[in-house]
Design a protein around this motif. Sequence first.
Motif, short mmCIF file in Angstrom:
data_model
loop_
_atom_site.label_atom_id
_atom_site.label_comp_id
_atom_site.label_asym_id
_atom_site.label_seq_id
_atom_site.Cartn_x
_atom_site.Cartn_y
_atom_site.Cartn_z
N PRO A 1 0.79 -1.24 0.00
CA PRO A 1 0.00 0.00 0.00
C PRO A 1 0.82 1.28 0.00
O PRO A 1 0.33 2.32 -0.39
N ASP A 2 2.07 1.22 0.41
CA ASP A 2 2.88 2.43 0.49
C ASP A 2 3.89 2.56 -0.65
O ASP A 2 4.77 3.40 -0.61
N VAL A 3 3.76 1.73 -1.68
CA VAL A 3 4.69 1.75 -2.81
C VAL A 3 3.92 2.18 -4.06
O VAL A 3 2.89 1.62 -4.38
N GLU A 4 4.47 3.17 -4.76
CA GLU A 4 3.85 3.65 -5.99
C GLU A 4 4.66 3.17 -7.20
O GLU A 4 5.85 2.91 -7.10
N LYS B 1 7.54 14.42 -13.83
CA LYS B 1 6.11 14.08 -13.81
C LYS B 1 5.51 14.12 -15.21
O LYS B 1 4.61 13.35 -15.54
N SER B 2 6.02 15.00 -16.05
CA SER B 2 5.46 15.18 -17.39
C SER B 2 5.67 13.96 -18.30
O SER B 2 5.02 13.85 -19.33
N SER B 3 6.53 13.03 -17.91
CA SER B 3 6.79 11.88 -18.78
C SER B 3 6.28 10.56 -18.22
O SER B 3 6.50 9.51 -18.81
N ILE B 4 5.57 10.61 -17.09
CA ILE B 4 5.08 9.38 -16.47
C ILE B 4 3.66 9.54 -15.94
O ILE B 4 3.17 10.66 -15.81
N ALA B 5 3.03 8.41 -15.65
CA ALA B 5 1.75 8.38 -14.94
C ALA B 5 1.97 7.49 -13.72
O ALA B 5 2.56 6.41 -13.84
N VAL B 6 1.53 7.93 -12.55
CA VAL B 6 1.79 7.23 -11.30
C VAL B 6 0.55 6.46 -10.85
O VAL B 6 -0.57 6.97 -10.92
N TYR B 7 0.77 5.22 -10.37
CA TYR B 7 -0.31 4.33 -9.92
C TYR B 7 0.01 3.75 -8.55
O TYR B 7 1.17 3.63 -8.17
N SER B 8 -1.04 3.37 -7.84
CA SER B 8 -0.89 2.89 -6.46
C SER B 8 -0.37 1.47 -6.33
O SER B 8 0.06 1.07 -5.27
N ASN B 9 -0.41 0.69 -7.41
CA ASN B 9 0.16 -0.65 -7.35
C ASN B 9 0.63 -1.09 -8.74
O ASN B 9 0.26 -0.50 -9.75
N ARG B 10 1.45 -2.11 -8.76
CA ARG B 10 2.06 -2.56 -10.01
C ARG B 10 1.02 -3.15 -10.97
O ARG B 10 1.16 -3.02 -12.19
N LEU B 11 0.00 -3.80 -10.44
CA LEU B 11 -1.01 -4.40 -11.31
C LEU B 11 -1.72 -3.35 -12.15
O LEU B 11 -1.98 -3.55 -13.34
#
Length: 136
Positions: free
Chosen positions: A53-56, A111-121
Amino acid sequence: MKKFTSGAKMKNKLKIIFGIFFINILLVFTTGCVKKEIEMLPLDNSEPLSLAPDVEWAVVTSPYTAFREEHDWDAKVLSHARKGDIVQITGKTSNPNNNQWYNTKNGWLPKSSIAVYSNRLKAESISKKILEGEND
């Protein structure tokens, strides 16, 4: 014609009720005890922090981007990433120009070159969609 007495009627009703009860029990046992095949769900152990839960996680959205030594556009380029690549976020910060940067084991990404998600799936799902979109 012979008339039934009330005791005989009662015995007849009990036989019918017992018969219906017995048939229902028989149906429950014959249909409920069918051996079903167990479906195995694949578990990917290659990345133990996939659901932490604490890894993006980040998916590279730019066609080509550079991992930098520092969180600055003028910093030395360490390596490169391509669109659809997935990386684990280890930190984040903003520089004086108010640009947000994310740290990975390979270096800093803007940030402009990525999209961040709450889990790897989630990141894998989006990466797959991005890469399929390129092939269409």
